[in-house]
Design an enzyme around this catalytic site. Sequence first.
Site, short mmCIF file in Angstrom:
data_model
loop_
_atom_site.label_atom_id
_atom_site.label_comp_id
_atom_site.label_asym_id
_atom_site.label_seq_id
_atom_site.Cartn_x
_atom_site.Cartn_y
_atom_site.Cartn_z
N ASP A 21 0.81 -1.22 0.00
CA ASP A 21 0.00 0.00 0.00
C ASP A 21 0.85 1.27 0.00
O ASP A 21 0.49 2.27 0.62
CB ASP A 21 -0.98 0.00 1.19
CG ASP A 21 -1.76 -1.28 1.27
OD1 ASP A 21 -2.27 -1.71 0.22
OD2 ASP A 21 -1.84 -1.89 2.37
N GLY A 23 1.65 2.81 -2.83
CA GLY A 23 1.34 3.60 -4.04
C GLY A 23 2.04 3.07 -5.28
O GLY A 23 2.35 3.85 -6.19
N HIS A 56 -4.50 -2.17 -6.25
CA HIS A 56 -3.71 -0.99 -6.61
C HIS A 56 -4.66 0.11 -7.05
O HIS A 56 -5.39 -0.05 -8.02
CB HIS A 56 -2.75 -1.32 -7.76
CG HIS A 56 -1.79 -2.42 -7.43
ND1 HIS A 56 -0.67 -2.22 -6.67
CD2 HIS A 56 -1.80 -3.73 -7.73
CE1 HIS A 56 -0.03 -3.36 -6.52
NE2 HIS A 56 -0.70 -4.30 -7.15
N THR A 144 -6.38 -11.79 3.74
CA THR A 144 -7.49 -11.21 2.96
C THR A 144 -8.53 -12.28 2.61
O THR A 144 -9.48 -12.00 1.90
CB THR A 144 -6.95 -10.59 1.65
OG1 THR A 144 -6.26 -11.63 0.94
CG2 THR A 144 -6.00 -9.44 1.92
N LYS A 361 2.76 10.17 -1.08
CA LYS A 361 1.81 10.72 -0.09
C LYS A 361 2.44 11.72 0.89
O LYS A 361 2.02 11.78 2.06
CB LYS A 361 1.13 9.58 0.67
CG LYS A 361 0.14 8.81 -0.22
CD LYS A 361 -0.74 7.91 0.62
CE LYS A 361 -2.06 7.64 -0.04
NZ LYS A 361 -2.94 6.79 0.74
P1 IMP Z 1 -2.83 -12.90 2.48
O1 IMP Z 1 -1.83 -12.44 1.48
O2 IMP Z 1 -4.24 -12.65 2.07
O3 IMP Z 1 -2.59 -14.32 2.90
O4 IMP Z 1 -2.63 -12.04 3.85
C1 IMP Z 1 -1.46 -12.14 4.63
C2 IMP Z 1 -1.10 -10.78 5.22
O5 IMP Z 1 -0.71 -9.91 4.16
C3 IMP Z 1 -2.27 -10.09 5.91
O6 IMP Z 1 -1.75 -9.34 7.00
C4 IMP Z 1 -2.81 -9.14 4.84
O7 IMP Z 1 -3.46 -8.02 5.41
C5 IMP Z 1 -1.51 -8.73 4.17
N1 IMP Z 1 -1.71 -8.34 2.75
C6 IMP Z 1 -1.96 -9.16 1.69
N2 IMP Z 1 -2.06 -8.44 0.56
C7 IMP Z 1 -1.86 -7.16 0.89
C8 IMP Z 1 -1.81 -5.94 0.13
O8 IMP Z 1 -1.98 -5.90 -1.08
N3 IMP Z 1 -1.56 -4.80 0.86
C9 IMP Z 1 -1.33 -4.82 2.19
N4 IMP Z 1 -1.36 -5.92 2.94
C10 IMP Z 1 -1.62 -7.09 2.29
#
Ligand code: IMP
Length: 452
Positions: A21, A23, A56, A144, A361
């Site tokens: 996150d 950007g 994104h 997620t 940002k």
């Molecule tokens: P997963 O990738 O869904 O298994 O999540 C594992 C960890 O990565 C969790 O803490 C999610 O919040 C974080 N996470 C997964 N994808 C993103 C993303 O695109 N941005 C920020 N955090 C992410």
Amino acid sequence: MRMSDLLSARIIALIDLFFGDTGKGHIVDWLIWLFEKLGDPVDIVVSPFGGPNAGHQFEVSGIKYTFSQIPSVVNPEIVRVCGNGKVINPIKLVAEMERLESAGINFDKLYISDKATIILPHYEIIDELLEIVRSANGEAIGTTKSAIGPTYGFRAMRVALEMKELLRLEEFQKKLEEAAWLPERMIFSLRSAIIRKYPDLESKILEIRVPDLDSVYNKYREAAGILSPRLIDSGKFLRDECDKGKRILIEPTQGAGLNNWHGTYPYVTGTGTGQGAMLEGTGLGRIDCRIGITKAYATRVGAGPFPSEIDEDDLFSQLIRERGQEYGTVSGRPRRIGHRDLTYEKHVCRANDVNAHIVTKADILDGLPQIRACVKYLHRGRITYEVPSDLDKHTVAWYRVFGGFMHKTSPQNYSDIHPNCRSFLEFGEDFLGRDLLAVSFSPERDGVVLKE
Ligand code: IMP
């Protein structure tokens, strides 16, 4: 690294220096626009890993775009590739294409690796059940729930399916049955084990059912009709294009702290997120230049250590979240907020041989009385300038404090930036030992100010 070096690089990778996150979509869009203006455009944008967990967001001429499984490109002339390291939910991918097509995005030049891994609905259920168990034990990761960990896990066990199976529909039903055998058994066992251990959860668990295979087959077959013409041997395609001298941009998902190997395990995603994973996830043999992307402050979604985190109730945290719209793109969860962590960023720069960096940002910090950046940690009673391999919730951030700043109008040139803001940015540049290429003051392309 100076702009001239960047111009001569053919394969450029972005490296998210923190927890995602930062950007990256906005910077991909800006780099495409910049190279176009400079007369040596980007030809291809490739996403090397991750799946529908990514989101994104960026703006072009006031219109907000959200990309997830597809590289963040609005220009129809640029080829987009979903690399072999990706895990793909075909149903969500088709829905994403339809949503973006209705916003005017053309996908004639979208290709998907035939070696990317198919996400099955069974894997999503396992992701959910495992989170329920971890949550009951007070150890939820906060995934997620898009099945990222289970899909990479089933691939590692060699029982998952690659996208190329969608090309052989006559065999797909049988393959699907074979691939579903193990996850189905896991779902049954997990459900009974959870109910035995946590009887209070029984009604919730009984609502979670094993997916009906005929219905999965029908939905995936429909998606195959749309996706099959786009399936290619993406590794060969990218290497051939690289040999022709094409300019390739690698747009990763997630961030360094979520790296399954080098991040804050087990509070990580299911794959590597560094340059090694980018090479594996694209099939390219080299990367010419790596640009670190970071925010002027820090955020994290989900659980896990975050030494520079600011208390949830702190006004600073609430202000930044609202101003920066720091809510998860996929899950909508409020992101945890903190100060910029230069110690972590430096570690990531070293581990990925980052050549230069961009800060996004910076406008969100406008008007704050002071700005902080973490320059060392207190870890297990000792001061350290490194990221400890057992970084945990007890690790404390130590800060360097900078004066606040306020811009009356958005800076157009680097010299327009408030001196206190420049001190903050240039301290970061010295600390990381990597040139600052640009700073972003808005989600639009023209909000990015080049340093040079
Ligand atoms: P997963 O990738 O869904 O298994 O999540 C594992 C960890 O990565 C969790 O803490 C999610 O919040 C974080 N996470 C997964 N994808 C993103 C993303 O695109 N941005 C920020 N955090 C992410």
